[in-house]
Design a protein around this motif. Structure first.
Motif, mmCIF file in Angstrom:
data_model
loop_
_atom_site.group_PDB
_atom_site.id
_atom_site.type_symbol
_atom_site.label_atom_id
_atom_site.label_comp_id
_atom_site.label_asym_id
_atom_site.label_seq_id
_atom_site.Cartn_x
_atom_site.Cartn_y
_atom_site.Cartn_z
ATOM 1 N N CYS A 100 0.820 -1.215 0.000
ATOM 2 C CA CYS A 100 0.000 0.000 0.000
ATOM 3 C C CYS A 100 0.851 1.261 0.000
ATOM 4 O O CYS A 100 0.419 2.310 -0.501
ATOM 5 C CB CYS A 100 -0.918 0.008 1.229
ATOM 6 S SG CYS A 100 -2.181 -1.276 1.216
ATOM 7 N N ASP A 101 2.056 1.169 0.568
ATOM 8 C CA ASP A 101 2.953 2.324 0.651
ATOM 9 C C ASP A 101 4.388 1.812 0.675
ATOM 10 O O ASP A 101 4.881 1.372 1.714
ATOM 11 C CB ASP A 101 2.651 3.131 1.922
ATOM 12 C CG ASP A 101 3.582 4.328 2.095
ATOM 13 O OD1 ASP A 101 4.388 4.610 1.183
ATOM 14 O OD2 ASP A 101 3.502 4.968 3.165
ATOM 15 N N GLU A 102 5.055 1.849 -0.480
ATOM 16 C CA GLU A 102 6.384 1.248 -0.598
ATOM 17 C C GLU A 102 7.425 1.910 0.300
ATOM 18 O O GLU A 102 8.457 1.306 0.601
ATOM 19 C CB GLU A 102 6.851 1.284 -2.054
ATOM 20 C CG GLU A 102 6.063 0.339 -2.950
ATOM 21 C CD GLU A 102 6.799 0.014 -4.243
ATOM 22 O OE1 GLU A 102 7.974 0.413 -4.384
ATOM 23 O OE2 GLU A 102 6.194 -0.648 -5.095
ATOM 24 N N ALA A 103 7.174 3.123 0.774
ATOM 25 C CA ALA A 103 8.114 3.777 1.693
ATOM 26 C C ALA A 103 8.233 2.996 3.000
ATOM 27 O O ALA A 103 9.257 3.068 3.694
ATOM 28 C CB ALA A 103 7.660 5.208 1.985
ATOM 29 N N LYS A 104 7.205 2.209 3.298
ATOM 30 C CA LYS A 104 7.228 1.409 4.524
ATOM 31 C C LYS A 104 8.266 0.284 4.455
ATOM 32 O O LYS A 104 8.663 -0.262 5.485
ATOM 33 C CB LYS A 104 5.848 0.820 4.812
ATOM 34 C CG LYS A 104 4.816 1.848 5.282
ATOM 35 C CD LYS A 104 3.498 1.168 5.629
ATOM 36 C CE LYS A 104 2.523 2.132 6.280
ATOM 37 N NZ LYS A 104 2.081 3.205 5.402
ATOM 38 N N ALA A 105 8.721 -0.059 3.254
ATOM 39 C CA ALA A 105 9.763 -1.089 3.130
ATOM 40 C C ALA A 105 11.033 -0.650 3.841
ATOM 41 O O ALA A 105 11.702 -1.456 4.505
ATOM 42 C CB ALA A 105 10.052 -1.381 1.658
ATOM 43 N N ASP A 106 11.365 0.621 3.722
ATOM 44 C CA ASP A 106 12.560 1.140 4.403
ATOM 45 C C ASP A 106 12.381 1.113 5.915
ATOM 46 O O ASP A 106 13.345 0.879 6.649
ATOM 47 C CB ASP A 106 12.850 2.577 3.940
ATOM 48 C CG ASP A 106 13.320 2.638 2.493
ATOM 49 O OD1 ASP A 106 13.874 1.632 2.017
ATOM 50 O OD2 ASP A 106 13.120 3.685 1.849
ATOM 51 N N VAL A 107 11.170 1.358 6.375
ATOM 52 C CA VAL A 107 10.886 1.302 7.815
ATOM 53 C C VAL A 107 11.102 -0.124 8.325
ATOM 54 O O VAL A 107 11.700 -0.340 9.388
ATOM 55 C CB VAL A 107 9.440 1.759 8.113
ATOM 56 C CG1 VAL A 107 9.118 1.620 9.598
ATOM 57 C CG2 VAL A 107 9.242 3.194 7.650
ATOM 58 N N TRP A 108 10.631 -1.089 7.539
ATOM 59 C CA TRP A 108 10.781 -2.497 7.930
ATOM 60 C C TRP A 108 12.254 -2.917 7.916
ATOM 61 O O TRP A 108 12.737 -3.554 8.849
ATOM 62 C CB TRP A 108 9.968 -3.372 6.982
ATOM 63 C CG TRP A 108 10.016 -4.834 7.313
ATOM 64 C CD1 TRP A 108 9.315 -5.487 8.283
ATOM 65 C CD2 TRP A 108 10.814 -5.830 6.660
ATOM 66 N NE1 TRP A 108 9.623 -6.826 8.280
ATOM 67 C CE2 TRP A 108 10.542 -7.066 7.296
ATOM 68 C CE3 TRP A 108 11.725 -5.791 5.597
ATOM 69 C CZ2 TRP A 108 11.157 -8.251 6.901
ATOM 70 C CZ3 TRP A 108 12.337 -6.980 5.205
ATOM 71 C CH2 TRP A 108 12.053 -8.191 5.853
ATOM 72 N N ILE A 109 12.971 -2.547 6.880
ATOM 73 C CA ILE A 109 14.389 -2.915 6.746
ATOM 74 C C ILE A 109 15.239 -2.257 7.831
ATOM 75 O O ILE A 109 16.200 -2.849 8.333
ATOM 76 C CB ILE A 109 14.908 -2.527 5.340
ATOM 77 C CG1 ILE A 109 14.257 -3.434 4.280
ATOM 78 C CG2 ILE A 109 16.431 -2.643 5.268
ATOM 79 C CD1 ILE A 109 14.530 -3.001 2.858
ATOM 80 N N SER A 110 14.870 -1.039 8.232
ATOM 81 C CA SER A 110 15.679 -0.264 9.189
ATOM 82 C C SER A 110 15.311 -0.529 10.643
ATOM 83 O O SER A 110 15.801 0.173 11.536
ATOM 84 C CB SER A 110 15.522 1.230 8.887
ATOM 85 O OG SER A 110 15.888 1.534 7.560
ATOM 86 N N ARG A 111 14.492 -1.518 10.899
ATOM 87 C CA ARG A 111 13.967 -1.770 12.249
ATOM 88 C C ARG A 111 15.044 -1.767 13.326
ATOM 89 O O ARG A 111 14.873 -1.210 14.410
ATOM 90 C CB ARG A 111 13.220 -3.105 12.268
ATOM 91 C CG ARG A 111 12.748 -3.541 13.664
ATOM 92 C CD ARG A 111 12.129 -4.922 13.624
ATOM 93 N NE ARG A 111 11.873 -5.435 14.964
ATOM 94 C CZ ARG A 111 10.728 -5.329 15.619
ATOM 95 N NH1 ARG A 111 9.708 -4.703 15.053
ATOM 96 N NH2 ARG A 111 10.586 -5.830 16.835
ATOM 97 N N HIS A 112 16.194 -2.373 13.063
ATOM 98 C CA HIS A 112 17.216 -2.562 14.104
ATOM 99 C C HIS A 112 18.345 -1.523 14.048
ATOM 100 O O HIS A 112 19.355 -1.678 14.719
ATOM 101 C CB HIS A 112 17.803 -3.975 14.016
ATOM 102 C CG HIS A 112 16.761 -5.048 14.144
ATOM 103 N ND1 HIS A 112 16.068 -5.267 15.303
ATOM 104 C CD2 HIS A 112 16.291 -5.947 13.230
ATOM 105 C CE1 HIS A 112 15.209 -6.268 15.123
ATOM 106 N NE2 HIS A 112 15.330 -6.695 13.870
#
Length: 262
Positions: A100-112
């Motif tokens: 729904c919002d590809e910008a969230k991929a960076d949020v997921w990848i950057s979790r740690h």
């Protein structure tokens, strides 16, 4: 209080025997699990779709986890089916949110990467957020996803009353003023509880399949071939009525009306 528990080797022997028994003679609802697998392969994996790579990874993770949940159900240790089914559903929810919002991929990848990144990821990726987005496409399936997520917590993903007390059997007086109770860990061949756990896997699988399809623009499974998904739901409902002795009342908490035989 005195606790008498079997050993690790006892547990491994019991779960291995149950899995072997179910391989030789599949449980009553196993054909629904096989049908689920066919839907995933025929309707989703055999086609090419344009999605963010992270969405694809989360989709495969979701699929392999739901297979693991089936394995746990077949082992007879049915309570442990729920944490795995929950993780499978979460993976599909996360992929849908990124779709729904590809910008969230960076949020997921950057979790740690940092504490702030961790908190941002936790707030972004929730089953409730996914259900809110899915509601724009199909309000009924949005409730279905959230209901199964909540049910997984109630029945085993957290150590709640239903995941513990519902598996206690009264053994009666044990002498010396003691009264015995048994906490059943592993259920046997084709038991009601094993079939119920398989039902959980199938219904979680249906929620996951819908989320994966909703992650792709105009996916056939929920558009041109929506009848395939509906037929799958209908077939499952017919078997549930046979297992439960009547239709499941989905108006309340999930599985509250699925009562084991006395």
């Amino acid at each position: 209080m005195k606790i008498d528990a079997g050993t690790l080797q006892d547990y491994l022997a019991a779960t291995l025997k149950s899995a072997k028994d179910h391989t030789a003679e599949p449980p009553q609802l196993m054909f629904l699990v096989d049908q689920m697998d066919q839907i995933f392969h025929r309707e989703i994996f055999e086609h090419s779709f344009e999605v963010n790579p992270v969405v694809g990874l989360l989709a495969m993770n979701s699929y392999t986890l739901i297979l693991s949940a089936v394995r746990q159900a077949l082992s007879g240790h049915v309570v442990s089916t729920y944490p795995i089914a929950r993780a499978a559903l979460e993976s599909a929810c996360y992929g849908f949110l990124i779709a729904c919002d590809e910008a969230k991929a960076d949020v997921w990848i950057s979790r740690h990467h940092s504490e702030s990144s961790l908190q941002k990821c936790r707030k972004t990726f929730t089953a409730k957020n996914a259900a809110n987005e899915l509601r724009k496409i199909d309000p009924v399936m949005a409730e279905y996803v959230l209901a199964h997520y909540d049910a997984s917590i109630d029945f085993g993903a957290h150590p709640n009353r239903k995941s513990v007390i519902d598996h206690i059997e009264d053994m009666g007086p044990m002498g010396d003023g003691l009264h015995g109770f048994s906490l059943v860990g592993v259920y046997g061949r084709n038991s009601w509880h094993v079939n119920h756990a398989l039902l959980v896997c199938v219904e979680a699988g249906q929620a996951i399949a819908f989320l994966l399809a909703a992650s792709v623009e105009n996916h056939p499974l929920i558009h041109d071939r929506a009848s395939v998904f509906q037929d799958w739901m209908d077939a499952k409902n017919r078997m549930v009525e046979e297992l439960n002795g009547g239709p499941i009342d989905y108006s309340g908490p999930m599985y509250c009306s699925v009562i084991p035989p006395t």
